[in-house]
Design a protein around this motif. Structure first.
Motif, PDB file in Angstrom:
ATOM      1  N   SER A   1     -48.786 -48.615 -19.976  1.00 31.42           N
ATOM      2  CA  SER A   1     -48.647 -48.561 -21.429  1.00 31.42           C
ATOM      3  C   SER A   1     -49.810 -49.223 -22.157  1.00 31.42           C
TER       4      SER A   1
ATOM      5  N   ASP B   1     -48.921 -46.040 -32.488  1.00 26.88           N
ATOM      6  CA  ASP B   1     -49.270 -46.822 -31.294  1.00 26.88           C
ATOM      7  C   ASP B   1     -48.044 -47.013 -30.399  1.00 26.88           C
ATOM      8  N   SER B   2     -46.906 -47.303 -31.015  1.00 25.50           N
ATOM      9  CA  SER B   2     -45.672 -47.481 -30.242  1.00 25.50           C
ATOM     10  C   SER B   2     -45.286 -46.189 -29.541  1.00 25.50           C
TER      11      SER B   2
ATOM     12  N   ASP C   1     -38.109 -45.247 -36.314  1.00 25.62           N
ATOM     13  CA  ASP C   1     -39.407 -45.427 -36.969  1.00 25.62           C
ATOM     14  C   ASP C   1     -40.058 -44.087 -37.310  1.00 25.62           C
TER      15      ASP C   1
ATOM     16  N   ARG D   1     -47.631 -45.588 -26.509  1.00 23.26           N
ATOM     17  CA  ARG D   1     -47.281 -46.431 -25.367  1.00 23.26           C
ATOM     18  C   ARG D   1     -46.006 -45.930 -24.690  1.00 23.26           C
ATOM     19  N   ALA D   2     -45.066 -45.466 -25.491  1.00 20.89           N
ATOM     20  CA  ALA D   2     -43.816 -44.968 -24.922  1.00 20.89           C
ATOM     21  C   ALA D   2     -44.060 -43.709 -24.086  1.00 20.89           C
TER      22      ALA D   2
ATOM     23  N   ASN E   1     -34.937 -44.263 -26.707  1.00 20.09           N
ATOM     24  CA  ASN E   1     -35.673 -45.279 -27.461  1.00 20.09           C
ATOM     25  C   ASN E   1     -35.333 -45.120 -28.947  1.00 20.09           C
TER      26      ASN E   1
ATOM     27  N   LEU F   1     -37.807 -46.446 -31.718  1.00 20.02           N
ATOM     28  CA  LEU F   1     -38.939 -45.569 -31.970  1.00 20.02           C
ATOM     29  C   LEU F   1     -38.507 -44.334 -32.743  1.00 20.02           C
TER      30      LEU F   1
ATOM     31  N   HIS G   1     -48.982 -48.329 -36.665  1.00 16.49           N
ATOM     32  CA  HIS G   1     -48.091 -49.111 -35.803  1.00 16.49           C
ATOM     33  C   HIS G   1     -47.092 -48.209 -35.085  1.00 16.49           C
TER      34      HIS G   1
END
Length: 224
Positions: free
Chosen positions: A186, A163-164, A93, A167-168, A87, A90, A160
């Motif tokens: 997720s 949160d990503s 980020d 979920r991952a 990913n 991600l 943000h």
């Protein structure tokens, strides 16, 4: 189109369904203390592996939110070594969070060196070029919080990314429950209900009220 809110009172809701929806949201959000209180008051069951999973995610998310992105990366790799490798968005980020933390700490030389070593390689992919330019532009400002890219320094941006990441992890982290391996979805049940309700209302608005001036607003609907 609009239904009298009093009609909702005729719909019977099972308490167990409500409790399970709330529990799902709390587990997804890593609200461990509240989960334990809910379990005690309702008699719901949560397996030890689920609690362990929640505690590990909580540590990771706390690190990301506190600006310790490198710790978040290391902890994530401990429980899912391939997650960030698979990913890249991600991973970028999370690395950008560390870059931003260096900027906020006025460690501009260190931030530049980090960007050259860790972020610049992403520039070989076109979709990261604009992002890289935005982050690197922060170095040009003595007060980056007053720059056009100030949002990259905000808590909302960190939230943000966190949160990503959550979920991952939920999408790949396997835990042991009731003698079977499985993954948490997720999105929590509450989030899915809100998403589904919003889509249904929007579709109905389009079909039954094509001349409606404003789009459906979940916030306004909840207030009604």
């Amino acid at each position: 189109m609009d239904v009298d809110p009093r009609q909702y009172e005729n719909i019977k809701i099972n308490d167990n369904d409500t409790h399970n929806i709330i529990l799902s949201y709390l587990i997804h959000g890593c609200y461990k203390d509240t989960v334990e209180s809910l379990i005690t008051s309702t008699g719901l069951k949560v397996s030890p592996p689920q609690l362990e999973n929640m505690e590990k995610r909580k540590r990771i998310l706390h690190s990301a939110l506190q600006g310790n992105a490198l710790d978040a990366i290391a902890l994530t790799e401990q429980i899912s070594p391939d997650l960030l490798e698979n990913n890249k968005d991600l991973f970028f980020d999370l690395l950008s969070l560390h870059f931003v933390e260096l900027i906020c700490s006025k460690k501009c030389t260190e931030a530049l060196e980090f960007a050259q070593a860790k972020l610049t390689p992403f520039g070989k992919v076109s979709k990261y070029v604009q992002k890289l330019e935005d982050f690197m532009a922060l170095l040009a400002y003595e007060e980056p919080e007053k720059s056009p890219m100030f949002h990259l320094l905000s808590f909302e941006y960190r939230q943000h990314v966190a949160d990503s990441l959550n979920r991952a992890i939920l999408g790949v982290y396997i835990f042991f429950v009731d003698e079977a391996h499985g993954k948490l979805p997720s999105y929590s049940e509450l989030e899915r209900l809100i998403q589904q309700a919003t889509v249904v209302r929007q579709c109905l608005s389009e079909e039954l009220g094509k001349d409606v001036q404003s789009a459906f607003s979940l916030k306004e609907f909840v207030k009604s």
